[in-house]
Design an enzyme around this catalytic site. Structure first.
Site, mmCIF file in Angstrom:
data_model
loop_
_atom_site.group_PDB
_atom_site.id
_atom_site.type_symbol
_atom_site.label_atom_id
_atom_site.label_comp_id
_atom_site.label_asym_id
_atom_site.label_seq_id
_atom_site.Cartn_x
_atom_site.Cartn_y
_atom_site.Cartn_z
ATOM 1 N N ASP A 208 -8.451 3.930 -23.394
ATOM 2 C CA ASP A 208 -8.273 2.931 -22.324
ATOM 3 C C ASP A 208 -6.915 2.225 -22.418
ATOM 4 O OD1 ASP A 208 -10.700 3.343 -21.016
ATOM 5 O OD2 ASP A 208 -11.775 1.915 -22.280
ATOM 6 N N GLY B 70 -5.870 -0.102 -10.477
ATOM 7 C CA GLY B 70 -6.318 0.514 -11.728
ATOM 8 C C GLY B 70 -6.468 2.023 -11.689
ATOM 9 N N TYR C 158 -9.834 -0.438 -9.064
ATOM 10 C CA TYR C 158 -9.286 0.582 -8.156
ATOM 11 C C TYR C 158 -10.135 0.751 -6.895
ATOM 12 C CZ TYR C 158 -12.484 3.233 -11.120
ATOM 13 O OH TYR C 158 -13.575 3.635 -11.831
ATOM 14 N N LYS D 160 -19.864 1.577 -25.394
ATOM 15 C CA LYS D 160 -18.616 1.830 -26.126
ATOM 16 C C LYS D 160 -18.670 1.302 -27.565
ATOM 17 C CE LYS D 160 -15.620 2.031 -22.077
ATOM 18 N NZ LYS D 160 -14.383 1.581 -21.435
#
Ligand code: NAP
Length: 308
Positions: free
Chosen positions: A120, A271, A250, A83
């Site tokens: 995000d 999440g 998640y 990223k």
């Protein structure tokens, strides 16, 4: 929130080519999510996983090599560990990408250059229940962890309207967290919120007693480490009844932290919503298709069918 709208370079013969660059990608749910979105919008296209080993990525010309090797790629997501590389590589950035200093969404423009965005933080914010969003101005948050996801969460909470009242960042290594502390200090000053940092050991019952939002951005409790929790049951017992718990994990759907929250009767979320909304924001950024309210539910149902 500000979103830059640019026309997309589309390869007419092959439809819309999208993908995800990162490593490893074997557990990614992005192809399911983006294929659902392509179908919902009746767009001819495909979403491919593009796993690139760091050794190869750095030996070649990074993203320049990626796009040269995939000339029909009109847009792509970026995940761990690239990223920051993506942020440094793109020619143009949105305000969110500039603030977070990381890019998770890249789009090719008609002139052949690339714009970087970060969805995000928007994804995290959109997944919060309305009652939490509207009460942020009165909420005292603790945010656990200081990695990439934490940056996006801090940006979302500080630049929300209303902005969160206070954030206390809880870290295991204050020295290592200095860059994020410097950023968050600037953001808090800019929006008139309060920001502080403490190590995990200093998280006292008195501090927890005034906390009304907890966000876990550490991977503690994630598969396969499901017996771990970043906070103990005793710590959860010190939280007030109106405290909201958000765990970015998640998988599993209910971490030990969220099980503790359930036991204490505290409202909470995992999440999955953030994952879905960050993808929807990325898709809309690539295609300029306005986001439709039913997309999130359709994706959630598709994911549940696919992963159980
Ligand atoms: P990251 O950059 O590696 O950061 C993880 C942070 O957690 C670091 O600050 C790390 O501390 C801290 N940490 C790790 N283990 C810890 C422990 N045992 N005790 C205390 N702190 C610990 O990872 P990330 O990209 O931010 O991702 C973090 C989590 O968020 C992952 O579970 C990821 O799956 C999840 N996530 C979810 C979504 C979503 O869409 N739902 C999106 C992004 C991330 P050090 O700096 O000291 O190493």
């Amino acid at each position: 929130m500000y979103l830059e709208r640019e026309p997309l370079h589309l390869s007419a013969s092959q439809g819309l080519q999208l993908g995800l660059v990162g490593y490893p990608l074997n557990k990614s749910l992005s192809p399911i999510i983006h294929t659902t979105l392509l179908n919902l919008c009746e767009i001819n296209g495909q979403f491919d996983l593009l796993p690139i080993e760091p050794e190869f990525f750095h030996r070649t010309e990074g993203f320049s090599s990626v796009v040269a090797n995939h000339p029909t790629l009109a847009g792509f997501n970026v995940t761990i560990p690239y990223k920051v590389d993506a942020y440094q590589w793109v020619a143009k950035k949105t305000s969110q990408a500039d603030r977070i200093q990381a890019v998770n969404t890249v789009k090719r423009l008609e002139n052949g250059t690339y714009i970087g965005h970060n969805t995000d933080g928007i994804g995290f914010y959109k997944a919060l229940p309305e009652a939490i969003k509207t009460s942020l101005g009165n909420r005292h948050a603790i945010v656990l962890g200081a990695g990439g996801a934490c940056r996006a969460v801090l940006e979302a909470l500080f630049f929300a309207q209303p902005a969160v009242q206070t954030i206390m960042l809880v870290v295991r290594n204050v020295e290592k967290a200095q860059p994020i502390i410097a950023l968050a200090t600037q953001w808090a000053t800019a929006v008139g919120s309060t920001f502080s940092v403490i190590p995990f050991e200093a998280l006292s019952p008195a501090l927890l007693g005034t906390t009304t939002l907890v966000v876990n951005t550490t991977p503690v409790g994630m598969v396969p480490d499901v017996e771990a929790s970043p906070l103990s049951l005793t710590q959860l017992q010190a939280l007030p009844a109106d405290c909201y718990i958000s765990d970015l994990i998640y998988k599993p759907a209910e971490t030990l932290l969220l099980q503790y929250a359930s036991q204490q009767g505290l409202a909470h979320q995992n999440g999955l919503g953030m994952l879905i909304y960050q993808a929807i924001e990325a898709f809309s950024f690539w295609t300029n298709n306005p986001i439709q309210p039913h997309w999130a539910k359709t994706i959630e149902v598709t994911l549940q069918d696919a992963i159980g």
